[in-house]
Design a protein around this motif. Structure first.
Motif, mmCIF file in Angstrom:
data_model
loop_
_atom_site.group_PDB
_atom_site.id
_atom_site.type_symbol
_atom_site.label_atom_id
_atom_site.label_comp_id
_atom_site.label_asym_id
_atom_site.label_seq_id
_atom_site.Cartn_x
_atom_site.Cartn_y
_atom_site.Cartn_z
ATOM 1 N N ARG A 186 -12.729 -3.784 -11.839
ATOM 2 C CA ARG A 186 -13.879 -4.649 -12.098
ATOM 3 C C ARG A 186 -13.513 -5.897 -12.904
ATOM 4 O O ARG A 186 -13.992 -6.999 -12.571
ATOM 5 N N PRO A 187 -12.683 -5.809 -13.967
ATOM 6 C CA PRO A 187 -12.362 -7.037 -14.717
ATOM 7 C C PRO A 187 -11.732 -8.120 -13.855
ATOM 8 O O PRO A 187 -11.979 -9.312 -14.069
ATOM 9 N N GLU A 188 -10.931 -7.738 -12.874
ATOM 10 C CA GLU A 188 -10.303 -8.743 -12.026
ATOM 11 C C GLU A 188 -11.309 -9.397 -11.095
ATOM 12 O O GLU A 188 -11.248 -10.602 -10.833
ATOM 13 N N LEU A 189 -12.271 -8.604 -10.581
ATOM 14 C CA LEU A 189 -13.328 -9.201 -9.765
ATOM 15 C C LEU A 189 -14.208 -10.114 -10.611
ATOM 16 O O LEU A 189 -14.682 -11.154 -10.127
ATOM 17 N N ASP A 190 -14.421 -9.755 -11.870
ATOM 18 C CA ASP A 190 -15.193 -10.624 -12.772
ATOM 19 C C ASP A 190 -14.494 -11.966 -12.944
ATOM 20 O O ASP A 190 -15.146 -13.022 -12.957
ATOM 21 N N ARG A 191 -13.165 -11.942 -13.071
ATOM 22 C CA ARG A 191 -12.427 -13.204 -13.222
ATOM 23 C C ARG A 191 -12.462 -14.012 -11.938
ATOM 24 O O ARG A 191 -12.596 -15.237 -11.960
ATOM 25 N N MET A 192 -12.339 -13.349 -10.794
ATOM 26 C CA MET A 192 -12.356 -14.060 -9.514
ATOM 27 C C MET A 192 -13.670 -14.789 -9.299
ATOM 28 O O MET A 192 -13.700 -15.891 -8.750
ATOM 29 N N THR A 193 -14.773 -14.170 -9.720
ATOM 30 C CA THR A 193 -16.110 -14.703 -9.440
ATOM 31 C C THR A 193 -16.713 -15.447 -10.620
ATOM 32 O O THR A 193 -17.892 -15.798 -10.584
ATOM 33 N N ASN A 194 -15.901 -15.665 -11.665
ATOM 34 C CA ASN A 194 -16.409 -16.340 -12.869
ATOM 35 C C ASN A 194 -17.610 -15.616 -13.466
ATOM 36 O O ASN A 194 -18.577 -16.246 -13.926
ATOM 37 N N GLY A 195 -17.566 -14.290 -13.436
ATOM 38 C CA GLY A 195 -18.603 -13.503 -14.097
ATOM 39 C C GLY A 195 -19.874 -13.309 -13.302
ATOM 40 O O GLY A 195 -20.870 -12.815 -13.843
ATOM 41 N N LEU A 196 -19.900 -13.675 -12.015
ATOM 42 C CA LEU A 196 -21.104 -13.468 -11.212
ATOM 43 C C LEU A 196 -21.325 -11.974 -10.954
ATOM 44 O O LEU A 196 -20.404 -11.163 -11.049
ATOM 45 N N ASN A 197 -22.556 -11.617 -10.612
ATOM 46 C CA ASN A 197 -22.898 -10.222 -10.352
ATOM 47 C C ASN A 197 -22.430 -9.848 -8.946
ATOM 48 O O ASN A 197 -23.186 -9.894 -7.985
ATOM 49 N N HIS A 198 -21.180 -9.457 -8.831
ATOM 50 C CA HIS A 198 -20.585 -9.193 -7.517
ATOM 51 C C HIS A 198 -20.911 -7.807 -6.979
ATOM 52 O O HIS A 198 -20.698 -7.538 -5.792
ATOM 53 N N GLN A 199 -21.396 -6.896 -7.817
ATOM 54 C CA GLN A 199 -21.776 -5.538 -7.390
ATOM 55 C C GLN A 199 -20.625 -4.793 -6.715
ATOM 56 O O GLN A 199 -20.829 -3.871 -5.939
ATOM 57 N N GLY A 200 -19.407 -5.211 -7.009
ATOM 58 C CA GLY A 200 -18.248 -4.498 -6.489
ATOM 59 C C GLY A 200 -17.755 -4.945 -5.135
ATOM 60 O O GLY A 200 -16.791 -4.390 -4.622
ATOM 61 N N LEU A 201 -18.394 -5.960 -4.525
ATOM 62 C CA LEU A 201 -17.950 -6.461 -3.219
ATOM 63 C C LEU A 201 -17.797 -7.975 -3.277
ATOM 64 O O LEU A 201 -18.731 -8.690 -3.678
ATOM 65 N N VAL A 202 -16.632 -8.467 -2.841
ATOM 66 C CA VAL A 202 -16.366 -9.908 -2.786
ATOM 67 C C VAL A 202 -15.665 -10.200 -1.471
ATOM 68 O O VAL A 202 -14.621 -9.602 -1.168
ATOM 69 N N LEU A 203 -16.230 -11.119 -0.684
ATOM 70 C CA LEU A 203 -15.654 -11.493 0.602
ATOM 71 C C LEU A 203 -15.051 -12.890 0.491
ATOM 72 O O LEU A 203 -15.713 -13.825 0.046
ATOM 73 N N GLN A 204 -13.799 -13.019 0.893
ATOM 74 C CA GLN A 204 -13.107 -14.313 0.834
ATOM 75 C C GLN A 204 -13.150 -14.993 2.198
ATOM 76 O O GLN A 204 -12.687 -14.444 3.196
ATOM 77 N N VAL A 205 -13.749 -16.193 2.235
ATOM 78 C CA VAL A 205 -13.921 -16.958 3.468
ATOM 79 C C VAL A 205 -12.913 -18.104 3.470
ATOM 80 O O VAL A 205 -12.849 -18.886 2.511
ATOM 81 N N PRO A 206 -12.101 -18.238 4.514
ATOM 82 C CA PRO A 206 -11.095 -19.309 4.538
ATOM 83 C C PRO A 206 -11.756 -20.673 4.711
ATOM 84 O O PRO A 206 -12.899 -20.779 5.181
ATOM 85 N N PRO A 207 -11.074 -21.750 4.346
ATOM 86 C CA PRO A 207 -11.632 -23.095 4.533
ATOM 87 C C PRO A 207 -11.851 -23.401 6.005
ATOM 88 O O PRO A 207 -11.061 -22.991 6.855
ATOM 89 N N TYR A 208 -12.927 -24.134 6.289
ATOM 90 C CA TYR A 208 -13.276 -24.471 7.676
ATOM 91 C C TYR A 208 -12.315 -25.529 8.214
ATOM 92 O O TYR A 208 -11.936 -26.469 7.509
ATOM 93 N N ASP A 209 -11.934 -25.386 9.464
ATOM 94 C CA ASP A 209 -11.027 -26.329 10.117
ATOM 95 C C ASP A 209 -11.865 -27.401 10.816
ATOM 96 O O ASP A 209 -12.300 -27.218 11.956
#
Length: 317
Positions: free
Chosen positions: A127-150
Motif C-alpha cells: 500500500r505505501p508504494e501505491l500511495d506514492r504512485m498516486t500522490n496519496g489518492l484513494n486508490h482502493q488497492g487498484l491502479v491501472l497504468q495507461v500508456p501515452p496516446y500515439d
C-alpha cells in the motif's frame, strides 16, 4: 486408581470445555475458497516476488501529473474507475494490485478482464508504494497504468480519406478542455463516417482514459491528430482544397443553408463558453450557426459536432 473412579460426572480427561461439536469450523473449512488466484497474487511465488520488485521500481519514479508533457503515462485510480476502463477497452500496460487486498467482485473482475485481454502486466505492490504512485489518492488497492496516446499528424487524416476514396470529413476542436467532450466527438466522427479529429497541442483536452471511455471504443478506429498551431493547420487544409466551416452562435449562415458539407470539409467547434478564438474564427471560410428554436443559448462541443456531422453524412449519402 486414576481413571477408574466410579463416581458419576467425574472428569476423566484433561481437555477443558465442551467436547461435542465444532461450532461449524469443520463445515466452514470444507467451503470453497474461490478460483485459484494468478501466480502474481500468490504469496511466496516467484512471479509474485518479481511483480513486487517491479512495482517497487516503478513506485520510485516521479508520479505522472495530469496535463504533463507528451510521453507520460496516466494512472486510473480506484476500483470502479479501473473496472470501467477495462470494460471499455481503454489501452493499458500494467495493473497494480495492493498486497493482501480484500478480494471483492470488482477486484476479481479486474483480474479476469486483464487475463482475457492479455498484454497487461499484473503487479502486486504494498500500500505505501501505491500511495506514492498516486500522490496519496484513494486508490482502493487498484491502479491501472495507461500508456501515452500515439497522436497522428493533421496530414495523416487527409491520407486516411484518400485511402477510402472519399472526400475528407474532419472535426477540429478549438479550446475544448473536457476529455469527455473530446471522446463524444470521436464517437460521433466514427458514427457518421468522418476521418479524424484535430486538437491543439496546448490548452485543450487530450486522449486521456476519460476520453477513451466516452468514445465507447471509437478511439481505436478514429485517429486524433495534434496540431502545434491550430490556425496554421486549418490554413494547410485550405491549401489542400478543404473548406473550413466554423460553428458560432453569431454565425452568418444557418446550418441548413450551407452547401459545402457534401465535399471536403473541416468542421471547427469551439468551447461552450468562449466559442471560437479570434484567430481561428478569422481562418474559417464560413461561420455557421445551428438554429435552436427551443431558446437554448448554446450546445456543448460533443452535441454540436454530432448535429453537423449528421447533416454532412445525410448530404453525402
Amino acid at each position: 486408581m486414576a481413571g477408574n473412579s466410579q463416581r458419576r460426572n467425574r472428569r476423566t480427561s484433561n481437555k477443558k470445555g465442551a467436547t461435542v461439536g465444532s461450532g461449524g469450523k469443520r463445515r466452514r473449512s470444507l467451503e470453497g475458497k474461490g478460483p485459484t488466484p494468478p501466480a502474481e497474487m500468490r504469496k511466496g511465488h516467484v512471479k509474485q516476488r518479481t511483480a513486487a520488485a517491479r512495482a517497487r521500481t516503478a513506485a520510485r519514479r516521479p508520479a505522472p501529473r495530469r496535463g504533463g508533457p507528451k510521453g507520460t503515462n496516466e494512472l486510473v485510480v480506484g476500483r470502479n474507475p479501473v473496472v470501467e476502463a477495462l470494460r471499455e477497452g481503454v489501452p493499458a500496460n500494467a495493473l497494480y494490485v495492493q498486497q493482501f487486498i480484500d478480494n471483492d467482485e470488482r477486484v476479481r473482475e479486474a483480474l479476469q478482464l486483464c487475463a482475457e485481454r492479455g498484454g497487461i502486466n499484473l503487479m502486486e505492490a504494498p500500500r505505501p508504494e501505491l500511495d506514492r504512485m498516486t500522490n496519496g489518492l484513494n486508490h482502493q488497492g487498484l491502479v491501472l497504468q495507461v500508456p501515452p496516446y500515439d497522436y497522428a499528424h493533421p496530414e495523416d487524416l487527409l491520407d486516411a480519406a484518400a485511402e477510402d476514396g472519399e472526400d475528407p470529413l474532419i472535426v477540429a476542436l478549438d479550446g475544448v478542455t473536457d476529455p469527455r467532450n473530446l471522446g463524444a466527438v470521436v464517437r460521433s466522427v466514427a458514427a457518421f463516417g468522418g476521418h479524424g479529429v484535430v486538437v491543439p497541442e496546448r490548452r485543450a483536452a487530450g486522449m486521456t482514459a476519460g476520453a477513451w471511455k466516452t468514445s465507447a471504443g471509437a478511439a481505436a478506429r478514429i485517429p486524433v491528430a495534434r496540431a502545434t498551431n491550430l490556425t496554421r493547420a486549418l490554413e494547410a487544409y485550405q491549401k489542400a482544397g478543404l473548406m473550413v466551416v466554423g460553428l458560432a452562435a453569431d454565425g452568418d449562415t444557418e446550418l441548413h443553408e450551407v452547401d459545402v458539407l457534401d465535399g471536403p470539409v473541416v468542421i471547427v467547434v469551439g468551447s461552450e463558453g468562449k466559442g471560437l478564438s479570434r484567430l481561428v474564427g478569422e481562418a474559417c471560410d464560413l461561420r455557421v450557426r445551428i438554429p435552436m428554436p427551443g431558446g437554448a443559448e448554446s450546445l456543448n462541443a460533443g452535441v454540436a459536432a454530432g448535429v453537423v456531422l449528421y447533416e454532412a453524412s445525410r448530404r453525402r449519402a
